[in-house]
Design a protein around this motif. Structure first.
Motif, PDB file in Angstrom:
ATOM      1  N   GLN A   1       0.815  -1.211   0.000  1.00 16.08           N
ATOM      2  CA  GLN A   1       0.000   0.000   0.000  1.00 16.08           C
ATOM      3  C   GLN A   1       0.857   1.274   0.000  1.00 16.08           C
ATOM      4  N   ALA A   2       2.174   1.114  -0.143  1.00 17.93           N
ATOM      5  CA  ALA A   2       3.068   2.273  -0.002  1.00 17.93           C
ATOM      6  C   ALA A   2       2.777   3.362  -1.033  1.00 17.93           C
ATOM      7  N   GLU A   3       2.555   2.971  -2.276  1.00 19.45           N
ATOM      8  CA  GLU A   3       2.308   3.978  -3.314  1.00 19.45           C
ATOM      9  C   GLU A   3       1.039   4.764  -3.025  1.00 19.45           C
ATOM     10  N   ARG A   4      -0.014   4.077  -2.590  1.00 21.74           N
ATOM     11  CA  ARG A   4      -1.262   4.769  -2.265  1.00 21.74           C
ATOM     12  C   ARG A   4      -1.067   5.719  -1.083  1.00 21.74           C
ATOM     13  N   LYS A   5      -0.405   5.242  -0.040  1.00 27.03           N
ATOM     14  CA  LYS A   5      -0.219   6.056   1.153  1.00 27.03           C
ATOM     15  C   LYS A   5       0.615   7.302   0.852  1.00 27.03           C
ATOM     16  N   ILE A   6       1.694   7.134   0.103  1.00 31.86           N
ATOM     17  CA  ILE A   6       2.540   8.279  -0.220  1.00 31.86           C
ATOM     18  C   ILE A   6       1.799   9.248  -1.132  1.00 31.86           C
ATOM     19  N   ALA A   7       0.989   8.724  -2.053  1.00 32.30           N
ATOM     20  CA  ALA A   7       0.207   9.591  -2.942  1.00 32.30           C
ATOM     21  C   ALA A   7      -0.751  10.461  -2.135  1.00 32.30           C
ATOM     22  N   GLU A   8      -1.344   9.893  -1.071  1.00 30.03           N
ATOM     23  CA  GLU A   8      -2.270  10.672  -0.248  1.00 30.03           C
ATOM     24  C   GLU A   8      -1.538  11.743   0.556  1.00 30.03           C
ATOM     25  N   VAL A   9      -0.376  11.384   1.114  1.00 31.51           N
ATOM     26  CA  VAL A   9       0.423  12.382   1.835  1.00 31.51           C
ATOM     27  C   VAL A   9       0.877  13.480   0.876  1.00 31.51           C
ATOM     28  N   LEU A  10       1.309  13.079  -0.314  1.00 31.39           N
ATOM     29  CA  LEU A  10       1.780  14.039  -1.305  1.00 31.39           C
ATOM     30  C   LEU A  10       0.647  14.963  -1.753  1.00 31.39           C
ATOM     31  N   GLY A  11      -0.567  14.410  -1.846  1.00 30.13           N
ATOM     32  CA  GLY A  11      -1.711  15.242  -2.209  1.00 30.13           C
ATOM     33  C   GLY A  11      -1.936  16.349  -1.195  1.00 30.13           C
ATOM     34  N   ASN A  12      -1.855  16.001   0.091  1.00 28.46           N
ATOM     35  CA  ASN A  12      -1.980  17.026   1.133  1.00 28.46           C
ATOM     36  C   ASN A  12      -0.845  18.039   1.042  1.00 28.46           C
ATOM     37  N   ALA A  13       0.375  17.542   0.816  1.00 32.86           N
ATOM     38  CA  ALA A  13       1.541  18.427   0.768  1.00 32.86           C
ATOM     39  C   ALA A  13       1.452  19.408  -0.394  1.00 32.86           C
TER      40      ALA A  13
ATOM     41  N   ALA B   1     -14.402  10.487  21.201  1.00 34.64           N
ATOM     42  CA  ALA B   1     -15.458  11.464  21.439  1.00 34.64           C
ATOM     43  C   ALA B   1     -15.023  12.861  21.012  1.00 34.64           C
ATOM     44  N   GLN B   2     -13.719  13.125  21.127  1.00 35.91           N
ATOM     45  CA  GLN B   2     -13.180  14.438  20.816  1.00 35.91           C
ATOM     46  C   GLN B   2     -13.123  14.695  19.317  1.00 35.91           C
ATOM     47  N   SER B   3     -12.619  13.756  18.554  1.00 37.58           N
ATOM     48  CA  SER B   3     -12.412  14.016  17.117  1.00 37.58           C
ATOM     49  C   SER B   3     -12.652  12.797  16.240  1.00 37.58           C
ATOM     50  N   GLY B   4     -13.368  11.804  16.759  1.00 38.80           N
ATOM     51  CA  GLY B   4     -13.636  10.602  15.972  1.00 38.80           C
ATOM     52  C   GLY B   4     -14.546  10.829  14.786  1.00 38.80           C
ATOM     53  N   HIS B   5     -15.244  11.982  14.734  1.00 36.14           N
ATOM     54  CA  HIS B   5     -16.143  12.273  13.614  1.00 36.14           C
ATOM     55  C   HIS B   5     -15.374  12.702  12.361  1.00 36.14           C
ATOM     56  N   LEU B   6     -14.062  12.919  12.495  1.00 35.92           N
ATOM     57  CA  LEU B   6     -13.233  13.315  11.362  1.00 35.92           C
ATOM     58  C   LEU B   6     -12.322  12.167  10.959  1.00 35.92           C
ATOM     59  N   SER B   7     -12.145  11.971   9.651  1.00 30.32           N
ATOM     60  CA  SER B   7     -11.194  10.974   9.173  1.00 30.32           C
ATOM     61  C   SER B   7      -9.779  11.469   9.402  1.00 30.32           C
ATOM     62  N   ILE B   8      -8.804  10.571   9.279  1.00 31.21           N
ATOM     63  CA  ILE B   8      -7.412  10.970   9.495  1.00 31.21           C
ATOM     64  C   ILE B   8      -6.989  12.002   8.456  1.00 31.21           C
ATOM     65  N   ARG B   9      -7.460  11.878   7.212  1.00 37.07           N
ATOM     66  CA  ARG B   9      -7.100  12.846   6.169  1.00 37.07           C
ATOM     67  C   ARG B   9      -7.731  14.210   6.456  1.00 37.07           C
ATOM     68  N   GLU B  10      -8.967  14.212   6.968  1.00 34.00           N
ATOM     69  CA  GLU B  10      -9.600  15.476   7.329  1.00 34.00           C
ATOM     70  C   GLU B  10      -8.849  16.147   8.477  1.00 34.00           C
ATOM     71  N   LEU B  11      -8.406  15.359   9.446  1.00 30.13           N
ATOM     72  CA  LEU B  11      -7.627  15.915  10.552  1.00 30.13           C
ATOM     73  C   LEU B  11      -6.291  16.472  10.062  1.00 30.13           C
ATOM     74  N   GLU B  12      -5.669  15.759   9.115  1.00 30.21           N
ATOM     75  CA  GLU B  12      -4.401  16.235   8.572  1.00 30.21           C
ATOM     76  C   GLU B  12      -4.588  17.567   7.849  1.00 30.21           C
ATOM     77  N   ARG B  13      -5.653  17.679   7.059  1.00 31.94           N
ATOM     78  CA  ARG B  13      -5.892  18.932   6.337  1.00 31.94           C
ATOM     79  C   ARG B  13      -6.217  20.068   7.303  1.00 31.94           C
ATOM     80  N   LYS B  14      -6.986  19.765   8.352  1.00 30.20           N
ATOM     81  CA  LYS B  14      -7.270  20.770   9.378  1.00 30.20           C
ATOM     82  C   LYS B  14      -5.973  21.231  10.034  1.00 30.20           C
ATOM     83  N   ARG B  15      -5.127  20.277  10.412  1.00 28.84           N
ATOM     84  CA  ARG B  15      -3.817  20.598  11.010  1.00 28.84           C
ATOM     85  C   ARG B  15      -2.981  21.453  10.062  1.00 28.84           C
ATOM     86  N   ASP B  16      -2.905  21.044   8.794  1.00 30.28           N
ATOM     87  CA  ASP B  16      -2.060  21.748   7.834  1.00 30.28           C
ATOM     88  C   ASP B  16      -2.516  23.190   7.654  1.00 30.28           C
TER      89      ASP B  16
END
Length: 470
Positions: free
Chosen positions: A36-48, A278-293
């Motif tokens: 899954q490395a190519e998919r995972k890196i593509a998603e990180v790169l998309g955010n970047a 309860a704090q942030s489970g309503h957001l996906s990890i990618r949504e949290l990453e974009r919020k952080r960024d």
């Protein structure tokens, strides 16, 4: 000449490293046995791709080439830098480092390890002199700190070369002079983490309340001033000495549990995991990453305006990568801006705020001024151009994350007068988003009155006006 980085281990950290190198014009070669490395890196790169360019007022260098390889030897072939980001197992790291040095002797090797000392990594190595710790912070493509940790066996020239390369990527290599477990920053994080575990376990605070204590209080201060400078201010006019005298005795009070660790039970894990859900489970990890960024971008851009902390680093990096204005193919315009629209330039309607059009056209005018010789040195010597009139037309919506270009023409350039017509275009399709007719007059900064430009500037202005004439 394009440089090449090899990334060994393409998880969250390895993917962040890949993005940082790639978006700064390096070719990147990746090895990771994970299917899954190519998919995972593509998603990180998309955010970047949607984040890092927002920090700058100019476009980053053209992206390098990303490739994936079936072996370490293949990935590191011809590399100028190898970043090891495999799991935190010393035996695995030794095996990987040996394979790297067998395939590419003499290459600089940085390890992303957060816990191992460089001397531990170098045990049994063919050439320990090129191995060092380069510990980053997530997201690597945005946060500039890299803990650069050598051992006594690391060659000084390797440290110098590594530091130079990291700075060229817009990073801040913090040279840790003595190796120590967990380096510098993670020791602070571990201390805060231990206190947080106790506060949750003892029912004093929830995970969200602890996070709020940090992000609404000292976290903001630390982001721009660090620890000691913050406490120096707390000491008032008497400074750090007064602060130490006033608060030093409380170090003996039994507040902290830093030397104790709560028992790591299933109950504690469940308690913290449930509160976190309860704090942030309503957001996906990618949504949290974009919020952080986007939060980081807005804060770091604010620091840019003040020229402080990470903002100063971005300003310095921008000067190093900013290209000179480029003439159009027909020679009748200059590309005076190429940049991504940052998130803090939008309004309640979700598109670019009117005031920011003035900003980008003002930046475009400054590039034209610099091109004709009315640059920073010219201004400091006492001469400049002042804008006396602008007419802006808004033709289409512009959104955060869009790459835009400004093409500028000098439509009048006689005597004291300098008039420019700027067209802001969407880079992807060339659509004109806005125009600005800007009229400027040359002034003496000593008298604050109009005067003729110096002859060399006047000559260049007239030449541009002639070239840009319809």
């Amino acid at each position: 000449m394009t440089k090449t980085a090899a990334i060994i281990g393409g998880g969250v950290i390895g993917g962040g490293w890949a993005a940082r190198f790639l978006l700064n014009g390096w070719d990147v070669r990746v090895f990771d046995p994970d299917p899954q490395a190519e998919r995972k890196i593509a998603e990180v790169l998309g955010n970047a791709r949607g984040a890092l360019p927002m920090l700058y007022d100019t476009a980053l260098p053209e992206e390098g080439t990303l490739s994936f390889h079936g072996s370490i030897a293949e990935a590191v072939e011809g590399a100028d830098w190898v970043q090891e980001s495999v799991s935190e197992r010393l035996d695995l790291k030794h095996k990987v480092l040996a394979e790297i040095q067998t395939a590419n002797a003499g290459v600089l090797i940085g390890s992303s390890t957060s816990g191992f000392k460089p001397s531990e990594l170098q045990e049994g190595a063919q050439d320990p002199s090129t191995i060092m710790v380069t510990h980053p912070f997530n997201p690597v493509y945005l946060l500039p700190l890299i803990e650069l940790v050598p051992s006594e066996a690391t060659a000084p020239e390797a440290i110098a070369r590594a530091s130079e390369m990291l700075i060229a990527l817009g990073l801040y290599p913090l040279h840790v002079r003595k190796e120590i477990d967990a380096h510098i920053a993670d020791r602070f994080l571990e201390a805060v983490w231990r206190e947080a575990l106790w506060l949750v376990k003892d029912g004093i605070a929830t995970t969200e309340e602890i996070d709020n204590a940090i992000r609404y209080g000292f976290g903001i201060r630390w982001a721009q001033m660090g620890l000691f400078e913050t406490y120096r201010v707390a000491g008032g006019e008497a400074g750090m000495r007064h602060f130490m005298a006033q608060f030093g005795p409380c170090l003996k009070w039994p507040w902290t549990k830093l030397m104790d660790v709560p028992e790591f039970t299933d109950e504690l894990v469940d308690l913290i995991a449930d509160q976190s859900d309860a704090q942030s489970g309503h957001l996906s990890i990618r949504e949290l990453e974009r919020k952080r960024d986007r939060n980081l971008i807005a804060m770091m851009r604010a620091l840019r305006q003040q020229g402080n902390a990470s903002g100063r680093l971005i300003n310095d990096h921008q000067k190093a990568i900013r290209p000179a204005p480029v003439a159009s193919e027909d020679g009748r315009a200059l590309r005076s801006q190429r940049r991504m629209v940052p998130v803090d330039w939008t309004d309640v309607n979700g598109h670019m705020n009117e005031g920011r059009y003035g900003q980008i056209f003002s930046d475009a005018a400054e590039e034209v001024m610099a091109h004709v010789g009315a640059d920073d040195a010219y201004v400091q010597a006492g001469n400049s151009y002042f804008t006396v009139e602008t007419t802006v037309k808004y033709l289409a919506e512009t959104h955060a994350g869009e790459m835009v270009e400004v093409w500028s023409r000098v439509t009048e350039g006689a005597g004291k007068k300098l008039r420019c017509l700027h067209e802001m275009r969407r880079a992807s399709d060339g659509e004109i988003l806005a125009t600005c007719d800007q009229f400027m007059l040359h002034v003496s900064l000593e008298t604050r009155r109009t005067c003729d430009p110096l002859p060399e500037v006047q000559t260049r202005v007239e030449a541009l006006a002639a070239a840009h004439k319809e």
